[in-house]
Write a protein that holds these residues in place. Structure first.
Motif, PDB file in Angstrom:
ATOM      1  N   LEU A  97       0.829  -1.195   0.000  1.00 36.55           N
ATOM      2  CA  LEU A  97       0.000   0.000   0.000  1.00 36.55           C
ATOM      3  C   LEU A  97       0.869   1.252   0.000  1.00 36.55           C
ATOM      4  N   VAL A 102     -10.736  -1.937   3.448  1.00 38.83           N
ATOM      5  CA  VAL A 102      -9.642  -0.982   3.608  1.00 38.83           C
ATOM      6  C   VAL A 102     -10.024   0.086   4.629  1.00 38.83           C
ATOM      7  N   ARG A 131     -13.838   3.860  -2.897  1.00 35.03           N
ATOM      8  CA  ARG A 131     -12.838   3.010  -3.533  1.00 35.03           C
ATOM      9  C   ARG A 131     -13.195   2.759  -4.991  1.00 35.03           C
ATOM     10  N   CYS A 170      -3.230   3.983   5.449  1.00 41.16           N
ATOM     11  CA  CYS A 170      -4.266   3.061   5.011  1.00 41.16           C
ATOM     12  C   CYS A 170      -3.811   1.640   5.345  1.00 41.16           C
ATOM     13  N   THR A 193      -5.298  -2.786   5.227  1.00 45.09           N
ATOM     14  CA  THR A 193      -6.282  -3.735   4.720  1.00 45.09           C
ATOM     15  C   THR A 193      -6.601  -4.804   5.756  1.00 45.09           C
TER      16      THR A 193
END
Length: 124
Positions: free
Chosen positions: A4, A34, A72, A96, A98
């Protein structure tokens, strides 16, 4: 594994806006929820927002609700955090991350992969 990269941070005056993006590598990006977190100096990392795999579900921290919007684009492997009406207390490094399943759980340890962060500074 997912890599990321966050972009879009910077310096803005109070009341202004910034648009953060989180770009992900890998074809499996659409299989992950996310989230966005932030961490100010001397403070713990705190949850900001999360979006489900399809984008159909979102959840926000109370402190940003109504001002921030998460979205997104799975075709572009990108998640965006649009931040409006920024306040000095929004100043932090934004990350960010996940997770395999969408949930509103705000604990950072429920997330698997993290970006390197992008600095957001809001001046008064």
């Amino acid at each position: 594994q997912v890599q990321l990269v966050e972009n879009g941070g910077g310096l803005v005056q109070a009341g202004g806006s910034l648009r953060l993006s989180c770009a992900a590598s890998g074809r499996t990006f659409s299989t992950y929820a996310v989230g966005w977190f932030r961490q100010a100096p001397g403070k713990e990392r705190e949850f900001v927002a999360v979006i489900s795999r399809s984008g159909g579900n979102t959840h926000y921290a109370e402190s940003v609700k109504g001002r921030f919007t998460i979205s997104r684009d799975n075709a572009k492997n990108t998640v965006v955090l649009q931040m409006n009406s920024l306040k000095p207390e929004d100043t932090a490094v934004y990350y960010c991350a996940t997770k395999t399943y969408y949930s509103t759980a705000a604990r950072p340890n429920t997330y698997d992969y993290w970006g390197q962060g992008t600095q957001v500074t809001v001046s008064s």
